[in-house]
Design a protein around this motif. Sequence first.
Motif, short mmCIF file in Angstrom:
data_model
loop_
_atom_site.label_atom_id
_atom_site.label_comp_id
_atom_site.label_asym_id
_atom_site.label_seq_id
_atom_site.Cartn_x
_atom_site.Cartn_y
_atom_site.Cartn_z
N PHE A 303 0.84 -1.19 0.00
CA PHE A 303 0.00 0.00 0.00
C PHE A 303 0.87 1.24 0.00
N ASP A 304 0.42 2.28 -0.72
CA ASP A 304 1.12 3.56 -0.52
C ASP A 304 0.46 4.30 0.64
N THR A 305 1.18 5.25 1.19
CA THR A 305 0.77 5.92 2.43
C THR A 305 0.08 7.25 2.17
N HIS A 306 -0.48 7.42 0.98
CA HIS A 306 -1.16 8.67 0.63
C HIS A 306 -2.58 8.64 1.20
N VAL A 307 -2.68 8.83 2.52
CA VAL A 307 -3.96 8.64 3.21
C VAL A 307 -4.48 9.90 3.89
N HIS A 308 -3.73 10.99 3.86
CA HIS A 308 -4.20 12.32 4.26
C HIS A 308 -4.37 12.58 5.75
N ASP A 309 -4.28 11.56 6.58
CA ASP A 309 -4.57 11.77 7.99
C ASP A 309 -3.73 10.79 8.81
N ASP A 310 -3.16 11.28 9.92
CA ASP A 310 -2.30 10.43 10.72
C ASP A 310 -3.06 9.27 11.35
N GLY A 311 -4.31 9.51 11.70
CA GLY A 311 -5.12 8.42 12.25
C GLY A 311 -5.32 7.31 11.24
N ALA A 312 -5.56 7.70 9.96
CA ALA A 312 -5.71 6.69 8.91
C ALA A 312 -4.42 5.91 8.71
N LEU A 313 -3.29 6.61 8.79
CA LEU A 313 -2.01 5.92 8.65
C LEU A 313 -1.80 4.93 9.79
N GLN A 314 -2.18 5.31 10.99
CA GLN A 314 -2.04 4.40 12.12
C GLN A 314 -2.89 3.15 11.94
N LEU A 315 -4.11 3.33 11.43
CA LEU A 315 -4.95 2.17 11.14
C LEU A 315 -4.29 1.28 10.10
N LEU A 316 -3.74 1.89 9.04
CA LEU A 316 -3.08 1.14 7.99
C LEU A 316 -1.90 0.34 8.56
N GLN A 317 -1.15 0.95 9.45
CA GLN A 317 0.01 0.27 10.03
C GLN A 317 -0.40 -0.93 10.88
N ARG A 318 -1.60 -0.90 11.44
CA ARG A 318 -2.08 -2.02 12.25
C ARG A 318 -2.45 -3.22 11.38
N VAL A 319 -2.82 -2.96 10.13
CA VAL A 319 -3.31 -4.00 9.24
C VAL A 319 -2.22 -4.51 8.29
N ALA A 320 -1.42 -3.58 7.75
CA ALA A 320 -0.44 -3.92 6.73
C ALA A 320 0.88 -4.35 7.34
N ASP A 321 1.64 -5.09 6.56
CA ASP A 321 3.02 -5.36 6.92
C ASP A 321 3.79 -4.05 6.80
N PRO A 322 4.44 -3.57 7.85
CA PRO A 322 5.16 -2.29 7.75
C PRO A 322 6.23 -2.31 6.67
#
Length: 367
Positions: A303-322
């Motif tokens: 996934f790319d990290t173009h998510v616009h919000d730090d909270g969204a990025l934190q959610l992504l980090q919980r689901v995706a392989d860092p």
Amino acid sequence: MWRRTPFLSRLSGQSLGLAVCRRMHTGAAARPAEPVIDVHAHVVLEATMGTAGGFGPELGVDADGTPWFRIGEYYLRGVQYKGSPFMDASVRLARMERDGISFQVLSPNPLTYFHYIPAQEAVRFCRAHNDALAKLVADHPHRLAGLAALPVQCPESAAEELQRAVRELGLLGGGIGTEWGTPLDSPELDVVWATATSLDVPIFMHPAPRGIDGPVGDPRLRRFELDVVVGFNLESTLAICTLIFGGVLARHPNLDLCFPSGGGAIPFVSGRLAAAAAAPRPWVSDELRSRGALERALRRLWFDTHVHDDGALQLLQRVADPGHLVFGTNFSGWDQDQSKATSPPDTSMLELTVNARRLLRRPHLCV
């Protein structure tokens, strides 16, 4: 005839800051600045004009000076592609320099996927696109690379073009849409996924607005340009669910697929997907019924990290392989600038450059 003037057209030529990119350099004082590799940047190529026959693409200007871009009967008005980073390499490179981007991977403009047109025209366009893209990146090998356009409505032709693009033209993988009438888990498409695996290259799957060269989508998404603002996220979410529940990842264990903008709603609904797998719902495969199988499947994706919000990025980090998160900008698009967000995503603690090198199979890129 569909005419449209989206708000992205008002931004494509403007100066946009990249706070996220700068935070990669300054977010951790103890770490040296890493080169910035942007995997989410689209290109429009002059040499492709008219190569899809009556479907175009075609550039023009109205009598009042308004530029337009035509794909079939679809008109995108108000976008000044000529002289912009999309078409002018010197403008792109200057903008990259200004924004602190070391290297970009260029992928097809989603407006010109041409996934719904007759295969013969699509093949002709994709070959012309990939030839022109290969020449462009060859002129700037230390700043640019490319992903091939593929005529996926004819899977055998798509596989052949991917092989040609990688082996003969030096492109780094494929760039395709998320929907073209054939379910993504259809056995017909296994030849495409298998070819990417055998070539050891990634596929970047980016949604396109519905109704350009194919069927019109949900009319509710026509209001407030929701087809772009949230529709792309919806399409990515549906694609990912289909690829996982349809067994594509299980059939192709070494396939690397990358999605823009954090994979849409996947970080938020991942728990619900896991619950469906664990219940299990009757359509869940045996492979996905074991505890943690759904979560492991999601961690296979990039996934790319173009998510616009730090909270969204934190959610992504919980689901995706860092190790499967990469930097992307939608370069020169309407939403490139994330600095205006209340809480822009801070990517400074992620190894995005190292990850991009692994995704692209270029361990020495920007070293």
